[in-house]
Motif scaffolding. Structure first.
Motif, PDB file in Angstrom:
ATOM      1  N   ALA A 576      -1.782  -2.625   4.558  1.00 22.99           N
ATOM      2  CA  ALA A 576      -1.210  -2.561   3.209  1.00 22.99           C
ATOM      3  C   ALA A 576       0.284  -2.287   3.254  1.00 22.99           C
ATOM      4  O   ALA A 576       1.079  -2.894   2.520  1.00 22.99           O
ATOM      5  CB  ALA A 576      -1.937  -1.505   2.385  1.00 22.99           C
ATOM      6  N   CYS A 580       3.495  -4.821   2.035  1.00 18.11           N
ATOM      7  CA  CYS A 580       4.572  -4.399   1.132  1.00 18.11           C
ATOM      8  C   CYS A 580       5.942  -4.689   1.745  1.00 18.11           C
ATOM      9  O   CYS A 580       6.878  -5.106   1.057  1.00 18.11           O
ATOM     10  CB  CYS A 580       4.450  -2.913   0.807  1.00 18.11           C
ATOM     11  N   LYS A 604     -13.912  -5.208   1.861  1.00 16.34           N
ATOM     12  CA  LYS A 604     -14.637  -4.370   0.909  1.00 16.34           C
ATOM     13  C   LYS A 604     -16.087  -4.207   1.345  1.00 16.34           C
ATOM     14  O   LYS A 604     -16.622  -5.037   2.088  1.00 16.34           O
ATOM     15  CB  LYS A 604     -14.575  -4.984  -0.492  1.00 16.34           C
ATOM     16  N   HIS A 644      -4.644 -10.718  -6.298  1.00 15.78           N
ATOM     17  CA  HIS A 644      -4.662  -9.408  -5.643  1.00 15.78           C
ATOM     18  C   HIS A 644      -3.460  -8.557  -6.043  1.00 15.78           C
ATOM     19  O   HIS A 644      -3.108  -7.615  -5.334  1.00 15.78           O
ATOM     20  CB  HIS A 644      -4.722  -9.603  -4.126  1.00 15.78           C
ATOM     21  N   LEU A 646      -1.523  -6.610  -9.641  1.00 16.35           N
ATOM     22  CA  LEU A 646      -1.798  -6.084 -10.973  1.00 16.35           C
ATOM     23  C   LEU A 646      -0.575  -6.378 -11.837  1.00 16.35           C
ATOM     24  O   LEU A 646       0.461  -5.710 -11.717  1.00 16.35           O
ATOM     25  CB  LEU A 646      -2.073  -4.580 -10.916  1.00 16.35           C
ATOM     26  N   THR A 655       0.797   0.705 -15.818  1.00 19.64           N
ATOM     27  CA  THR A 655       0.232   1.983 -15.381  1.00 19.64           C
ATOM     28  C   THR A 655       0.744   2.303 -13.984  1.00 19.64           C
ATOM     29  O   THR A 655       1.592   1.592 -13.430  1.00 19.64           O
ATOM     30  CB  THR A 655      -1.300   1.928 -15.396  1.00 19.64           C
ATOM     31  N   GLU A 656       0.201   3.336 -13.393  1.00 15.23           N
ATOM     32  CA  GLU A 656       0.636   3.737 -12.057  1.00 15.23           C
ATOM     33  C   GLU A 656       0.281   2.697 -11.005  1.00 15.23           C
ATOM     34  O   GLU A 656       0.950   2.588  -9.978  1.00 15.23           O
ATOM     35  CB  GLU A 656       0.013   5.088 -11.686  1.00 15.23           C
ATOM     36  N   THR A 657      -0.782   1.955 -11.245  1.00 13.82           N
ATOM     37  CA  THR A 657      -1.216   0.950 -10.259  1.00 13.82           C
ATOM     38  C   THR A 657      -0.607  -0.426 -10.511  1.00 13.82           C
ATOM     39  O   THR A 657      -0.811  -1.342  -9.714  1.00 13.82           O
ATOM     40  CB  THR A 657      -2.744   0.831 -10.289  1.00 13.82           C
ATOM     41  N   THR A 658       0.128  -0.619 -11.594  1.00 10.79           N
ATOM     42  CA  THR A 658       0.715  -1.925 -11.907  1.00 10.79           C
ATOM     43  C   THR A 658       1.800  -2.270 -10.895  1.00 10.79           C
ATOM     44  O   THR A 658       2.651  -1.435 -10.563  1.00 10.79           O
ATOM     45  CB  THR A 658       1.311  -1.923 -13.324  1.00 10.79           C
ATOM     46  N   THR A 659       1.767  -3.493 -10.415  1.00  6.09           N
ATOM     47  CA  THR A 659       2.752  -3.938  -9.416  1.00  6.09           C
ATOM     48  C   THR A 659       3.808  -4.858 -10.012  1.00  6.09           C
ATOM     49  O   THR A 659       4.939  -4.889  -9.544  1.00  6.09           O
ATOM     50  CB  THR A 659       2.053  -4.667  -8.263  1.00  6.09           C
TER      51      THR A 659
END
Length: 843
Positions: A576, A580, A604, A644, A646, A655-659
């Motif tokens: 991960a 990035c 997963k 994959h 957001l 939100t906090e997880t939005t990319t």
């Protein structure tokens, strides 16, 4: 895509910060072309330029030489060394010509084809003696505004001086005076193994199932072929490859042992890497290895001899003195994973496909399907042109062989000199008629090309009004084959199409869902810098922590694929973070191309997409700009990459997880869908119908009325600018081509011809997107006040009552322009004035 191109696209997509503004003074053209409009023809023009600059050279290098033996025992070999185009010009033998160049407007007016000379350099060798000569293969069609077109680098003012529109974006051909546009066809994503279930695969042979992994392999010269790894009921698998449109099936392990000279235990360990706990998969691999030995195929050399012996009589391209091993080598290079030249890389790709196939068969991997936008790309006109041209060049070499064999029939000795060689070349003819026929009819008969369809490849971009003309260049078609299917799977609008395919702009009826349109910001990638792409594996090892393929890693590791080639592995713990960092390098555009698609499919516990890291830098993919929140910069993301991430619609929703965040709320709609007034207040079918009706109204299709040679054109006299203007209407140039009229009620029927309205008007109701695409330069339509009285007897369908006074004042008045072609009987014929009459005043 170069960094300068991406920077230009960033400016285009950011809207308010765009430096381009259309000129309010319509008497003077803008100094630069409208970038919004240039994006319409960019995919077509860029693909044709790639064909001219790199693709043609690679295609010529990939042609297989024609080798054969004469009755006298002489061995003959013919090859094409070089090929190239010339700009359209008057033939050199024509006297009295002041300017040699031929412009598109001249071809439109005299019903000719805009074409340039195509030359090749060909070499023939007879028993070591070689002769090289140049040969003209006729004049082949040239795409408007490509680098071989005289309009390529002209400014808007220069374009107007040569009877073209100032915002001409090109991307089409002129064939016999008519414009022809190569359709953008949706095809399977190149160089990616797609997990598919098809019931029709069960009929391909004994023990075949509906499970398979398909890979559409494409070379740099756009040559493509399909390879499918089929799962069998007995646990084995066979790989399908085709030659001359005939499908063949071979056991997977046979092909693997032909590719690499590894012992059985090493192949066994590589296939089971990361899957040693799967007992069913382990037994299947053991059985496939055992079956090879039962056929007495123990070594790599045994497998090569067997493969060559089985297919030797089918390979007509090879000379009779070719050995079985050479025949097998030719087959592996040209029919199996053709996008990967190295045999070890082919082997690694087959290992990954086998692991994915068995995961699919045992329900450990989800079906991806060929109808999802994430596994699709676009076949663009320039790439299609290159494929057809390459096949025609190969046919030319085959015709040369036939002519040589005919010339020596009944004789003992072949006379080999320059005069005889040039005479043989003249008998082979040219490519002019065949290439012109291909573009004029849209039909490409072929024995070798792997295309989604062989008919309907080109269309006429109808110019009833500006909206209709613009929409042709953003249209994408699934294929004529799906029009006859009874199932609706190919027509479905799937979630992964968000931002790439407009959910509104599609016709009703038979092509519904098959003929779609790209969104306003979606673009088609072009060929990346090969020098940057070649260094990507080193960059990943240096900056992302990628290790080599054979290096052992404790625990689970992700396979890293670059354009279908396995280049290394990443440990699960650092994957991960490494992805990035790759995204950072991509946004900078220095070590990774800006258009790189970085797809990280995580492992997963539940059944999902098969894990891996896939990097795509190839051309033909759909990408669109979004804002990367981590870097606060615009990033181009692809269809599979978006799944994959957001992505929020607005910054307030993040939100906090939005990319990522969208550039605008309307970025998911096409040009025409963004011109619909208040679409959120309409039911969905009404928005779809408006996209179609907007393309049917009379307006101002062109500016070059005096020199246009269309059979019929419609012109609205008083078009109106919309009263309600969406954001997309803000300076896009429709009022220069007015269409429609402001009135109480306006009903304008249409046909498949071109009309001219006498009194068009700029719409009073103007959505904001109207003038970004210069719709006020080509105005259409009329503002009207409509009275709806449902209680009385005036509520008619498909009819209305028009105010008589409005009609008398010129409401919806228009003109029809018709062209008539008159052929002069002999050179002494003349129009109106007799040149021989001396008493007439000569102007």
């Amino acid at each position: 895509m170069t960094k300068s191109e991406v920077d230009c696209k960033k400016k285009v997509f950011q809207g308010p910060s765009l430096s381009y503004t259309s000129n309010p003074d319509y008497r003077k053209p803008s100094k630069i072309s409208n970038p919004y409009l240039q994006c319409l023809g960019a995919p077509h023009v860029d693909s044709f330029n790639y064909m001219l600059e790199e693709g043609l050279e690679k295609a010529v290098a990939d042609l297989y030489p024609v080798e054969f033996e004469l009755p006298s025992g002489e061995r003959v070999k013919a090859t094409i060394d070089e090929a190239g185009f010339c700009k359209p010009s008057v033939p050199t033998d024509v006297v009295g010509v002041k300017n040699q160049r031929v412009l598109p407007t001249e071809c439109r007016q005299r019903g000719a084809t805009y074409k340039g000379e195509f030359k090749i350099r060909i070499t023939m060798t007879v028993d070591g003696k070689s002769i090289t000569t140049d040969k003209s293969l006729g004049n082949l069609p040239i795409m408007i505004r490509s680098k071989m077109c005289h309009l390529a680098d002209m400014s808007p003012e220069e374009l107007i001086q040569v009877n073209e529109h100032g915002d001409e974006w090109g991307g089409y051909f002129i064939i016999k005076g008519h414009e022809r546009l190569a359709r953008m066809l949706l095809v399977t994503r190149r160089n990616y193994p797609v997990a598919i279930r098809r019931s029709g695969w069960k009929t391909r042979g004994n023990l075949f199932t509906d499970c398979g992994v398909l890979m559409r392999c494409v070379k740099d010269d756009q040559t493509s072929t399909n390879n499918v790894l089929h799962f069998l009921q007995n646990g084995g698998c066979k790989i399908m490859f085709s030659h001359r449109k005939i499908m063949y099936y071979a056991p997977l392990l046979l092909i693997m042992k032909c590719l690499v000279d590894y012992p059985d235990h090493e192949i066994y360990n590589i296939l089971l890497q990361g899957h040693t706990d799967d007992l069913y998969y382990t037994n299947c691999v053991q059985n496939m290895l055992r079956e090879l030995h039962e056929e007495n195929l123990h070594t790599s050399e045994d497998c090569l001899l067997y493969l060559g012996r089985m297919f030797r009589h089918k390979l007509y391209e090879l000379p009779p003195w070719t050995s079985d091993v050479e025949a097998a080598d030719w087959l592996l290079k040209r029919c199996l994973l053709i996008h990967i030249p190295d045999y070890t890389d082919k082997f690694n790709a087959l290992v990954f496909m086998a692991q994915k196939l068995y995961a699919l068969a045992t329900d450990k991997c989800k079906v991806e399907g060929a109808d999802a936008v994430m596994v699709q790309e676009i076949l663009v006109g320039g790439h299609l042109y290159l494929q057809v041209l390459k096949e025609r060049l190969q046919d030319f070499l085959n015709n040369l062989r036939i002519n040589v064999q005919r010339s020596v029939a009944g004789t003992k000795k072949f006379v080999f000199n320059m005069k005889e060689f040039q005479q043989l070349l003249r008998k082979c003819g040219t490519l002019e008629a065949r290439m012109e026929s291909f573009l004029s009819t849209g039909t490409a008969p072929s024995n070798n090309l792997t295309l989604p369809q062989y008919k309907g490849l080109t269309i006429v971009p109808e110019n009833i009004n500006r909206m209709r003309y613009m929409s042709h260049f953003k249209a994408i078609h699934r294929g004529a084959f799906f029009m006859e299917m009874r199932t609706t799977e190919a027509r479905q609008l799937l979630p992964d199409a968000w931002g790439f395919v407009c959910p509104v702009h599609t016709p009703d009826g038979a092509p519904c869902g098959l003929l779609n349109h790209l969104t306003h910001t979606a673009q088609v990638t072009q060929h990346a810098d090969p020098n940057i792409v070649a260094k990507i594996p080193e960059v990943l090892q240096e900056h992302a922590g990628m290790v080599s393929i054979r290096q052992s890693i404790p625990g689970y590791s992700y396979s890293v694929f670059l354009d279908g080639r396995l280049v290394g592995r990443l440990p699960e713990a650092s994957a991960a973070r490494a992805v990035c960092h790759m995204r950072t390098l991509k946004i900078k555009g220095e070590k990774l191309p800006n258009s790189t698609e970085i797809v990280f499919v995580p492992k997963k516990e539940i059944c999902s997409q098969f894990p891996g890291i896939f990097l795509f830098t190839t051309e033909g993919r759909m990408v669109r700009p979004v804002i990367n929140l981590a870097h606060q910069d615009v990033e181009l993301v692809g269809g599979m990459e978006q799944l994959h991430l957001l992505v929020a619609i607005t910054a307030e929703e993040a939100t906090e997880t939005t990319t990522h965040v969208e550039l605008s709320k309307s970025a998911f709609m096409s040009n025409l869908a963004q011109l619909v007034p208040m679409p959120d207040c309409n039911q969905s079918p009404r928005n779809m119908y408006q996209c179609q009706m907007g393309k049917q109204t009379m307006g101002t299709p062109i500016h070059t009325w005096a020199t246009n040679a269309e059979t019929k054109l419609y012109r609205l006299h008083t078009p109106a600018t919309p009263l309600f203007r969406p954001a997309h209407y803000d300076r896009v140039a429709l009022d220069d081509y007015p269409m429609g009229t402001n009135a109480v009620v306006a009903v304008i029927s249409y046909t498949n011809k071109l009309y001219r309205l006498h009194t068009p008007a700029t719409p009073l109701f103007r959505p904001a997107h109207y003038d970004r695409v210069a719709l006020d330069d080509y105005p259409m339509g009329t503002n009207a006040v409509v009275a709806v009285i449902s209680y009385t007897g005036y509520d008619m369908e498909d009819a209305m009552i028009i105010n008589k006074a409005a009609h008398q004042r010129g409401f919806a008045a228009g003109s029809i322009y018709k062209s008539e072609v008159v052929d002069l009987e002999n050179p002494s014929s003349y129009f109106c004035r007799d040149p021989a009459a001396t008493d007439l005043h000569q102007v």
